[in-house]
Design an enzyme around this catalytic site. Structure first.
Site, PDB file in Angstrom:
ATOM      1  N   GLY A 115       2.914 -10.243   1.161  1.00 55.89           N
ATOM      2  CA  GLY A 115       2.516  -8.849   1.059  1.00 55.89           C
ATOM      3  C   GLY A 115       1.024  -8.660   0.966  1.00 55.89           C
ATOM      4  CG  ASP A 163      -0.779  -3.565   4.977  1.00 56.75           C
ATOM      5  OD1 ASP A 163      -0.723  -2.845   3.967  1.00 56.75           O
ATOM      6  OD2 ASP A 163       0.074  -4.428   5.240  1.00 56.75           O
TER       7      ASP A 163
END
Length: 336
Positions: A115, A163
């Site tokens: 992650g 992200d």
């Protein structure tokens, strides 16, 4: 001339995983690890495989261990997807690319499947190299969308924008993915934050807890799409936590920051199944007084500590369970 570009892992500070569901999040990059891409002019277009792309193994045990740590696919598909999306973007924008070919290779020491956005870091570094090689300027918000499309459209990986936005801006970012805004302009509203306001933060991870982001998002997406009430309510709660965190950040309210980080994980735990190993990481960190939540899909946690004494206690408690702890070096592009 060799072009070399870099991108860095992302730590989701608050609000995740609502970024894929018109929510709000805050995230930053940290330079303790990095993904690098090298690109140079060559007669033919070549992509060199790296460590994630090996197809020869010492034993069946070695193969299984490699899959568990790195997944079934390596980095070549990420570069191929990025090159294709870049080319198609230029075609849509009537940007003429010259006829030069190139050789491209990548390297990444970002821990995989924890992650930390290691895959999108490789894609972002590739996009930056292509932009430099061909002299193409792509707005950062648009580049984040392109990087996301490499994963979601080209490769079928469930993911959100968070992200890629952080990696495009290379500075801590408050992100608002309100649906009306997204529909109108194609991306969210992004507010850059001061890196120095993120105080006493740690990141911890245990590599054998790796799990792809698709495991979480595929389950949540299905539940969200059918209108499951508890999922939609949770997304609204994560939006509220993110707004509150931004306020606490501006006020330097460390107690509120501590509580909000914990609430983010507790809400997630009430919504989806979490493995015992991941729960152990969070609970061990909290046992010494630190706050703790996932940085992404699991395998790594982020939180705050009160002082150096607590940090040392945190390191000792997690080291006893073979969990590595670092202080993130937060990337802040505006300061070089």
């Amino acid at each position: 001339m060799i072009i070399e570009t870099h991108s860095y892992p992302r730590a989701a500070v608050i609000g995740n995983p609502s970024d894929g569901y018109y929510g709000k999040t805050i995230a930053f990059l940290f330079s303790n690890f990095k993904a690098s891409v090298q690109l140079y002019h060559s007669p033919e277009l070549k992509i060199y495989p790296q460590g994630m792309d090996i197809t020869s193994f010492d034993s069946i045990h070695h193969l299984v261990e490699n899959v568990n740590l790195k997944g079934y696919y390596g980095g070549i598909r990420l570069l191929k997807g990025a090159i294709k999306v870049f080319y198609e973007y230029c075609e849509r924008q009537n940007i003429k690319l010259d006829g030069r070919n190139f050789t491209i290779r990548y390297h990444s020491d970002i821990p995989l499947r924890l992650g930390l956005a290691g895959s999108s870091a490789i894609i972002t570094a590739c996009m930056k190299a292509l932009m430099s090689f061909y002299g193409v300027d792509i707005p950062r918000a648009v580049m984040a969308n392109l990087v996301l499309s490499v994963e979601t459209v080209e490769l079928g990986i469930a993911a959100g924008l968070q992200d890629r936005v952080a990696q495009a801006y290379e500075q801590p970012v408050f992100m608002d993915f309100n649906k009306a805004t997204m529909d109108k302009q194609g991306y969210g509203n992004y507010e850059l934050l001061k890196a120095e306001n993120f105080k006493n933060m740690y990141i911890a991870f245990r590599k054998n807890l790796s799990e792809g982001t698709e495991v979480l998002h595929n389950n949540l997406r299905a539940r969200y799409n059918i209108g499951e009430k508890v999922v939609h309510e949770a997304m609204e709660k994560w939006i509220g936590l993110t707004d509150s965190y931004r306020d606490a950040l501006h006020k330097n309210d460390q107690e509120a920051i501590h509580d909000l980080i914990n609430q983010n994980f507790d809400l997630r735990r009430s919504l989806v199944a979490i493995s015992d190993g991941n729960i152990e990481m969070v609970e061990t960190a909290r046992s010494v007084g630190a706050s703790a939540k996932f940085t992404g899909s699991g395998g790594a946690i982020i939180g705050t500590y009160a002082d150096e004494n607590m940090f040392e206690n945190l390191k000792s408690a997690l080291a006893a369970k073979e969990i590595e702890v670092i202080k993130p070096s937060i990337v802040n592009k505006k300061n070089g």
